[in-house]
Structure formats: structure tokens, C-alpha cells
Design a protein around this motif. Structure first.
Motif: not given
Ligand code: MG
Ligand code: GTP
Length: 170
Positions: A19-21, A35-39, A60-63
Motif C-alpha cells: 500500500k505505502s509503496s 519500505q517500513e511498515s506503516t504505524i 490515507w495510507d492505512t497500516a
Molecule cells: Mg504501509
């Protein structure tokens, strides 16, 4: 030039599906192997020209980690659009994506535009989810579907543009 029309968009899906990527590829043109895992969640914006209009996505990029699951409604409530992401090399992530689609169709905005993204299309040698199965599921449920790669950028702009085309402009 036209004043941007803003739309809230949320990304949902299991942890590590990308997702973040996808968001970083779309907003900054970047990709990171680590890529770090989202908090909690991350907020980014990006504009897309569309004919005479300019669409501004408020993203909104959720964890995806299980411990953040209860926060999701805060982010999808009021969202005009959602991208539900799975990893084509992970069948469980596709099952989880289907649960998110069901939750959005029950609890999300009435006219929410939902897109399903089968991410990591560059890893087709490790594929566990058939294109045809995901495509048929998306068609049955009236949602958009594309296979994407945050790594190669395949279909990343395209999925946001496809959503923008389906959003109400007035
Ligand atoms: Mg993420
Ligand atoms: P959470 O924040 O924990 O929910 O995860 P996420 O869904 O945001 O995943 P993230 O973007 O952090 O990516 C997880 C891992 O997958 C990272 O190591 C990325 O580099 C990798 N990755 C993401 N997208 C792709 C892709 O399209 N292709 C390949 N090969 N790797 C990818």
C-alpha cells in the motif's frame, strides 16, 4: 487553470502487500525495497489532471498490521474512493482484500468508488492469485480491477486515473 476538486481516498489491505509503496510511487515516483511498515496511517496528497478538471486526492495510507484493524473505519468513513490491495504472490492477502471490499460495501459511503489492486505484478513467477479469478470477482462485485507494480510503476497512475474518471465532478 481549474480549481482542484478534492476527494478522500483510503488504501486498505493486509500488511506488506505494498500500500505505502503504491502511494509513494504515485506521489513521489519512488520505490524502496525496504519500505517500513506503516504505524497508524500516513497522509499524502496528489493532483491528477482530468480533461478540464483537476482532481486532488487526499490519501490515507492505512497500516495493515492486525493490531491497527480497529482504526480502519476512521479512515474509510467519508472516503469517496478506496483502493483495496493484495499481493499476487499471497493468496491469503486476496481473501483479506475480499473481506475489506465487503466491509466497505456495507459500512462505507453509499457511492464509494472501489478499486482492487493485485500488486507485485513484477513477481509473476511466484504468482498465487490468477488474474482471471480476481478479474471475475471484481466484475461480479462492480469494482475496478488492475494488476499493479509499485516497483516497475505498471498501472500505478492508471489505477488512480481510473478512479478519478468514476468520481462525481459536480
Ligand atoms: Mg504501509
Ligand atoms: P503495512 O504498512 O505494514 O500495511 O504494509 P504495506 O502494505 O504498506 O507494504 P509496503 O509498501 O511497506 O511494502 C512491503 C514490502 O513489499 C516492501 O519490502 C516493498 O519494497 C515490497 N513491495 C511493495 N510493492 C512491491 C511491488 O510492486 N513489487 C515488489 N517486487 N515488491 C514490492
Amino acid at each position: 487553470s481549474a480549481k482542484p476538486v478534492s476527494f478522500k481516498l483510503v488504501l486498505l489491505g493486509e500488511s506488506a502487500v505494498g500500500k505505502s509503496s503504491l502511494v509513494l510511487r504515485f506521489v513521489r515516483g519512488q520505490f524502496f525495497e525496504y519500505q517500513e511498515s506503516t504505524i497508524g496511517a500516513a497522509f499524502l496528497t496528489q493532483t491528477v489532471p482530468l480533461g478540464d478538471a483537476v482532481i486532488k486526492f487526499e490519501i490515507w495510507d492505512t497500516a495493515g498490521q492486525e493490531r491497527y484493524k480497529s482504526l480502519a473505519p476512521m479512515y474509510y468513513r467519508g472516503a469517496a474512493a478506496a483502493i483495496v490491495v493484495y499481493d499476487i504472490t499471497n493468496y491469503d492477502s486476496f481473501l483479506r482484500a475480499k473481506q475489506w471490499v465487503k466491509e466497505l460495501q456495507r459500512q462505507g459511503n453509499t457511492n464509494i468508488v472501489i478499486a482492487l489492486a493485485g500488486n507485485k505484478s513484477d513477481l509473476s513467477d511466484k504468482r498465487k492469485v490468477d488474474f482471471s479469478e480476481a478479474s471475475a470477482y471484481a466484475e461480479d462485485n462492480g469494482i475496478l480491477f488492475l494488476e499493479t507494480s509499485a516497483k516497475t510503476a505498471q498501472n500505478v497512475n492508471e489505477i488512480f486515473v481510473a478512479i478519478a474518471r468514476k468520481l462525481p465532478k459536480d
